[in-house]
Design an enzyme around this catalytic site. Structure first.
Site, PDB file in Angstrom:
ATOM      1  N   GLU A 170       0.831  -1.205   0.000  1.00  0.00           N
ATOM      2  CA  GLU A 170       0.000   0.000   0.000  1.00  0.00           C
ATOM      3  C   GLU A 170       0.865   1.256   0.000  1.00  0.00           C
ATOM      4  OE1 GLU A 170      -3.190  -0.453   2.752  1.00  0.00           O
ATOM      5  OE2 GLU A 170      -4.068   1.496   2.301  1.00  0.00           O
ATOM      6  N   GLU A 172       2.103   1.624  -3.445  1.00  0.00           N
ATOM      7  CA  GLU A 172       1.007   2.132  -4.265  1.00  0.00           C
ATOM      8  C   GLU A 172       0.815   3.629  -4.052  1.00  0.00           C
ATOM      9  OE1 GLU A 172      -2.774   0.297  -3.419  1.00  0.00           O
ATOM     10  OE2 GLU A 172      -3.823   1.560  -4.882  1.00  0.00           O
ATOM     11  N   CYS A 194      -8.338  -1.800   4.168  1.00  0.00           N
ATOM     12  CA  CYS A 194      -8.251  -3.028   4.963  1.00  0.00           C
ATOM     13  C   CYS A 194      -9.482  -3.300   5.810  1.00  0.00           C
ATOM     14  CB  CYS A 194      -6.992  -3.050   5.822  1.00  0.00           C
ATOM     15  SG  CYS A 194      -6.473  -1.452   6.364  1.00  0.00           S
ATOM     16  N   SER A 239      -7.269   2.139  -2.194  1.00  0.00           N
ATOM     17  CA  SER A 239      -6.090   1.328  -2.487  1.00  0.00           C
ATOM     18  C   SER A 239      -6.582   0.001  -3.053  1.00  0.00           C
ATOM     19  CB  SER A 239      -5.320   1.081  -1.186  1.00  0.00           C
ATOM     20  OG  SER A 239      -4.493  -0.048  -1.342  1.00  0.00           O
ATOM     21  N   LYS A 251     -15.544  -9.236   8.243  1.00  0.00           N
ATOM     22  CA  LYS A 251     -14.549 -10.139   7.642  1.00  0.00           C
ATOM     23  C   LYS A 251     -15.200 -11.419   7.149  1.00  0.00           C
ATOM     24  CE  LYS A 251     -10.667  -7.882   8.231  1.00  0.00           C
ATOM     25  NZ  LYS A 251      -9.936  -7.438   7.041  1.00  0.00           N
ATOM     26  N   GLU A 306     -16.407 -10.562   3.904  1.00  0.00           N
ATOM     27  CA  GLU A 306     -15.283 -10.395   2.978  1.00  0.00           C
ATOM     28  C   GLU A 306     -14.820 -11.737   2.411  1.00  0.00           C
ATOM     29  OE1 GLU A 306     -11.565  -9.020   4.670  1.00  0.00           O
ATOM     30  OE2 GLU A 306     -11.205  -7.721   2.942  1.00  0.00           O
ATOM     31  N   GLU A 313     -14.535 -11.666  -5.388  1.00  0.00           N
ATOM     32  CA  GLU A 313     -13.197 -11.181  -5.780  1.00  0.00           C
ATOM     33  C   GLU A 313     -12.094 -11.923  -5.032  1.00  0.00           C
ATOM     34  OE1 GLU A 313     -15.551  -9.252  -4.444  1.00  0.00           O
ATOM     35  OE2 GLU A 313     -16.062  -7.645  -5.854  1.00  0.00           O
ATOM     36  N   CYS A 332     -10.141  -1.675  14.661  1.00  0.00           N
ATOM     37  CA  CYS A 332     -10.469  -3.105  14.795  1.00  0.00           C
ATOM     38  C   CYS A 332     -10.643  -3.527  16.248  1.00  0.00           C
ATOM     39  CB  CYS A 332      -9.383  -3.946  14.165  1.00  0.00           C
ATOM     40  SG  CYS A 332      -9.115  -3.530  12.450  1.00  0.00           S
TER      41      CYS A 332
END
Ligand SMILES: Cc1cc2nc3c(=O)[nH]c(=O)nc-3n(C[C@H](O)[C@H](O)[C@H](O)COP(=O)(O)O)c2cc1C
Ligand code: SF4
Ligand code: SF4
Ligand code: SF4
Ligand code: SF4
Lengths: 629, 396
Positions: free
Chosen positions: A287, A290, A314, A334, A373, A376, A381, A545
């Site tokens: 990241e 990037e 994230c 990102s 999560k 996710e 993807e 988190c």
């Protein structure tokens, strides 16, 4: 949460005890300050008060009726009584009324032993159901989504979830439907939560006093995998659960359990225990690279296809939020997958190959503080390894349950380290668990890569304190000196030099809780100061988190602060023990670039496995992703 | 809706009150209203002058204040505001304009009961005429610094929206749910600004009071309840309709006037009122004795009280906003109890639990709806114990 507290004070008496508080303080807070407990159900310290459950009623001198102490702001000297025959009767009646509508069995309830309704019923001597009780379910359990389960037969309509979703998260996926006796808490058009703009953050679960809201439980599937001898079951553990899971075992919030948990997880039956911080470090390299590339393209080459500011990616709750609410800004995200998903992709490719295991036999589990999560892991993807990159994301609560089910007492476990080949991560990976942590980790690395000096030269102990803390939105400027370093070998193919950054001001921001994210996004839309930022960290959950929707219940700012202290303490301890504290100093990560991701950060291999793209979803109703439809 | 007595409001000279008010300064108007002893006609009976004084004194960061007319008239058995809205709407608008001048508000809103939508055209027409006549808008009656205008907002059709804070929430575009108080609307009302919410009849009397003087008004009525009161009288009477009586009139006098002398009970205050037995018929309609917003329901000798209260509780089960536990679930439990009583299946212990629950609802519900919804049930059990208790099986 009191909204308007002034500097003037007022002295009142609560059950004959004098107490002085700022004007505007609620009776409830004043009573607690005086050491008197008043029972509550709809009150929550993180939320504006609704005053709807009426459990907290008290006598206020001069008022004919009882008053809800949570919602009564003190402005004048009054006498307050917290016990009287009619208060006693009212509390008991309110509880009996709630119980009369409640359908559910404590024995099989996810909140058995940690339920505010159960506790109060016991405390207030509800020994029979005076107003009858429901003998069959009247609503259908909503468990259609991957993250959240709603059982409205256990709902007492305290509206904490509604306020959490609307006020704390700025989403409003849950609301009040109907009127009168048919009033209920539900979604837009009363459809499944997974079909609306819910971001799966689970903040509502953490504030629900009962078992009406819970996370999807995958523990039986994980037990089945563990029992299957043909499966190689590995688990990666995120930093935030270690700071919270002790609470499930009766420890004070903020008691870190990192090394004890490693042992417990192996005893429970996981073949390998990995540290998600490894991939957090990897995320920082990817990241950070990037970011530098984006800035170079935008500021030097005039290529705006990947716009600035770059947003972190994230937090899967934040990702779904921006997909619903601000899809026009998806190019700012990102392209990095979250650390969980990066790790998942590596386990079924790099790790499988290195250890000669057929990836189809690997069951990849993660321990996360997070309910989003779970969602996710189901995103289409997230299959770049050729398999589901991660099979099951378990919450801190689920892992605590497994450890208890195995008969282990976590605090008693001997300490042990993480498994190779990923080893122990850097302190930067650890602080991913707190709001501002990703930003701090990224800055530690970016500053060193660009300036060629130690972060410690700019910030004592490499602690970038300005990005820390619980302020909802934080804005920080970092002055880049006139002297920059050489481009390090790992980035040599990407940028010719850093001269274009000489003397620049790096502008960064941090926001946590999506209501705060909304503030930043609206400012960006309006062309405000956040639109001039280079990099912004967004976390869906208040506190980051460590305050995730999969963490132990209850939550409050004090609890989240204690967890944050544990996380920053661990980062500091890494320094004292001589372990790496910066992502680019993590030896196994750098080795990964030599052995596997051989074309470097943001190269082709990493792009295939570690990066992804996102989807425009509807504002209210969730539309399917391109790959799903 | 038949008008059964001569109506004072019919003889009030148009805009005399407004002219008299503008001849005073704002505190002078408040003082006049206080002197009249006028108490709110919407039910709660809060002194109007004091309410305005508080609204005028409350700080407002941008100076904005609001005058709201509560024309939601949803109480079953009440139709006296409808009479004013259809016969003398100018008195109401005049009263609101006086209120605006008194508290320093420039905006007035009439929150009109959903079922009264048919009146909107006529009311808008009146407002337009007032604007043209310089009685609304900028520079009222030629006074440059006096501005006030009124618009009409159609209600949502929920009874609870007549509760002033739910009404305000509804005006703000939210679900019509009552707020916690304090803060009261006079301090933090519509959009957080100082707001006075008054009943239709209250505003109409304001116009009369300013025109005829506080003394005229306070000479009528009782020690603590001044002026005439409009009453909607319905039920088992020969002549139902809207009546005007001075405060202090007894229930027996009402029954005589309406031809309801045979009544076995009278519910004063509508669905949220109290059910009184003949031994109470000598009591007076007044805030200090039997208070009411205007609804009187007469129950004839052949009616089953349990049918009446069942009906009322069904109304509240549906009309509770559902926000707070005592009201949302409590009304259901009382209704269940009444149904069980009718079948002879409610034991006296259960009845005791239910009356205890009713007491709890009165003292711990969040708003006036839940605080008053058990009134009829409780007063019936207490005043007509024999008739109710005969239906409960002897306990084992
Ligand atoms: C459930 C409920 C319904 C009410 N409905 C009305 C109504 O329809 N009209 C009205 O004027 N007041 C109604 N009120 C009283 C209002 O809350 C408020 O007290 C009144 O509008 C104040 O005006 P006043 O001071 O002129 O009486 C209601 C109160 C409650 C609790
Ligand atoms: S929500 Fe609480 S009271 Fe209800 S079944 Fe679960 S543990 Fe028991
Ligand atoms: S999970 Fe988050 S977004 Fe979804 S309903 Fe709960 S608080 Fe709202
Ligand atoms: S789901 Fe839970 S938090 Fe939401 S209203 Fe019901 S009991 Fe309260
Ligand atoms: S008392 Fe009834 S109407 Fe009033 S707030 Fe409570 S539930 Fe709503």
């Amino acid at each position: 949460m009191t909204t308007e507290v002034s500097t003037e004070t007022v002295t009142v008496t609560v059950d004959d005890i004098e107490v002085t508080v700022p004007k505007g303080t609620s009776i409830l807070e004043a009573a607690r300050k005086a050491g008197i407990d008043i029972p509550t159900l709809c009150h929550h310290p993180d939320l504006p008060d609704a005053g709807v459950c009426r459990m907290c009623v008290v006598e206020v001198d001069g008022q004919r009726n009882l008053q809800a102490s949570c919602a009564f702001p003190l402005t004048d000297k009054v006498e307050i009584t917290t016990h009287s025959p009619r208060i006693h009767q009212a509390r008991r009646d309110v509880l009996d009324l709630m119980l009369s509508e409640h359908y559910g069995s404590c024995r099989t309830c996810v909140r058995n032993g940690n339920c505010e309704l159960q506790d109060l019923a016991a405390q207030y001597g509800c020994d029979y159901v005076r107003f009858g009780h429901k003998t069959k379910a009247t609503s259908c359990i909503d468990n259609l989504g991957p993250s959240i389960v709603r059982d409205m037969d256990k709902c007492i309509q305290c509206l904490r979830c509604v306020r959490t979703c609307a006020e704390l998260q700025g989403i409003g996926a849950l609301g009040v439907l109907g009127r009168g006796s048919t009033t209920e808490v539900g979604t837009y058009l009363d459809i499944a939560l997974s079909e609306v703009n819910c971001i799966n953050c689970g903040q509502c679960i953490n504030r629900c006093p009962t078992g009406a809201l819970s996370a999807v439980d995958n523990t039986d599937l994980v037990w089945a995998a563990i029992k299957d001898p043909t499966k190689h079951v590995v688990i990666q553990t995120a930093p935030a659960p270690r700071a919270g899971i002790g609470e499930e075992f009766g420890l004070k919030p903020g008691t870190p359990m990192t090394w004890q948990m490693n042992t417990a997880l192996r005893r429970v039956g996981f073949d390998k225990v990995f540290d998600t911080n490894f991939s957090a470090d990897l995320t920082i390299i990817e990241e950070g690279t990037e970011l530098l590339l984006r800035l170079y393209k935008n500021l030097v080459l005039g290529d705006t296809s990947q716009p600035v500011p770059q947003f972190t990616s994230c937090s899967p709750g934040w990702i779904k939020y921006i997909e619903h609410q601000y899809p026009e800004y998806l190019p700012n995200l990102s392209t990095c997958k979250s650390p969980q998903q990066m790790f998942g992709a590596l386990i079924k490719t790099f790790y499988a190959k290195k250890n000669n295991i057929d990836p189809k036999d690997i069951v990849s589990v993660s321990l996360m503080p997070c309910t989003a999560k779970k969602f996710e892991t189901t995103r289409p993807e997230m299959t770049d390894s050729g398999f589901a990159d991660v099979d099951f994301a378990l919450t801190s609560r689920e892992i605590a349950k497994m450890i208890k089910e195995y008969g282990l007492d976590l605090p008693d476990m001997p300490k042990s380290d993480f498994d190779d080949p990923f080893g122990t991560a850097s302190g930067s990976g650890v602080i991913f668990g707190a709001t501002g942590g990703v930003m701090e980790a990224a800055l530690r690395t970016v500053v060193e890569l660009v300036l060629g000096i130690k972060v410690e030269d700019l910030f004592e102990h490499a602690d970038i304190v300005p990005v820390r803390g619980f302020e909802g939105v934080r804005y920080v400027e970092i002055q880049i000196p006139d002297k920059v370093g050489p481009v390090p070998a790992i980035l040599a193919d990407l940028v010719p030099d850093w001269n274009w950054l000489k003397g620049a001001t790096l502008k960064v921001a941090v926001a946590h809780g999506t209501a705060n994210a909304e503030k930043v996004m609206e400012d960006i839309k309006a062309g405000g100061k956040f639109s001039e930022c280079h990099f912004i960290e967004f976390m869906a959950c208040p506190g980051g988190c460590l305050g995730g929707g999969g963490q132990p219940i209850p939550t409050s700012e004090a609890i989240r602060q204690a967890r944050a202290n544990a996380i920053y303490g661990e980062d500091a301890a890494y320094g004292e023990e001589g372990r790496a504290r910066k992502s680019h100093e993590n030896p196994p990560v750098m080795k990964l670039y030599e052995e596997f991701l051989t074309d470097g950060p943001c190269g082709h291999i990493s792009h295939h496995l570690l990066h992804t793209e996102y989807t425009n979803r509807g504002t209210f109703i969730a539309t399917k992703t391109k790959k799903e439809s | 809706m038949t008008v059964r007595t001569p109506m004072t409001l019919a003889s009030i000279e148009a805009d005399a009150g407004l002219k008299a008010a503008l001849a005073l300064d704002a505190p002078g108007v408040v003082a006049e209203v206080k002197d009249s002893g006028l108490k709110g006609r919407g039910g709660a009976g809060f002194p109007t002058g004091l309410k305005w004084e508080l609204a005028a004194a409350a700080p407002s960061s941008d100076g904005k204040r609001y005058v709201i007319c509560n024309a939601d008239e949803g109480e079953p058995g009440t139709f006296k505001d409808r009479l004013i809205l259809s016969e003398w709407p100018d008195l109401l608008f005049e009263g609101m304009t006086i209120a605006g001048y008194a508290i320093g508000a420039q905006e007035g809103i009439v929150y009109l009961r959903h079922e009264y939508a048919y009146m909107i055209e006529a009311l808008e027409g009146r407002l337009e005429r007032r604007r043209k006549a310089g009685l609304l808008g900028d520079g009222i009656l030629g006074k440059k610094d006096v501005s006030f205008d009124i618009h009409i907002h159609l209600g949502s059709g929920a009874y609870v929206c007549g509760e002033e804070t739910a009404l305000i929430e509804s005006l703000e575009g939210k679900r019509g749910e009552p707020r916690n108080r304090p803060p009261f609307p006079v301090v933090s009302g519509l959009f957080g600004k100082p707001t006075t919410v008054n009943n239709v009849e209250t505003f109409a009397w304001i116009a009369a009071i300013l025109g005829k003087g506080a003394k005229w008004f306070s000479a009528i009525g009782t020690e603590r309840s001044k002026g005439p009161k409009l009453l909607s009288i319905s039920g088992d009477v020969e002549r139902p309709g809207v009546y005007e009586f001075p405060f202090g009139v007894t229930i027996a006098e009402l029954l005589k006037a309406t031809g309801g002398e045979k009544a076995k009970a009278v519910i004063v205050g509508g669905a949220s009122g109290h059910c009184l037995p003949p031994s109470d018929f000598s009591r007076a309609i007044a805030f200090e004795d039997v208070a009411t917003g205007g609804a009187v329901i007469v129950i004839g000798p052949n009616r089953d009280l349990l049918d009446v209260v069942e009906n009322i509780m069904e109304f509240f089960v549906d009309e509770s906003c559902g926000q707070c536990i005592p009201c949302r679930i409590g009304n259901v439990k009382i209704l269940e109890g009444i149904k069980a009583l009718k079948k002879g299946e409610c034991s006296s212990e259960q009845l005791l639990d239910l009356t205890g629950l009713g007491d709890t609802m009165q003292v711990s519900s969040k708003c006036g709806l839940g605080q008053s919804s058990p009134n009829v049930f409780l007063s019936m059990v207490r005043n007509f114990g024999h008739e109710i208790l005969d239906r409960a099986p002897a306990s084992a």
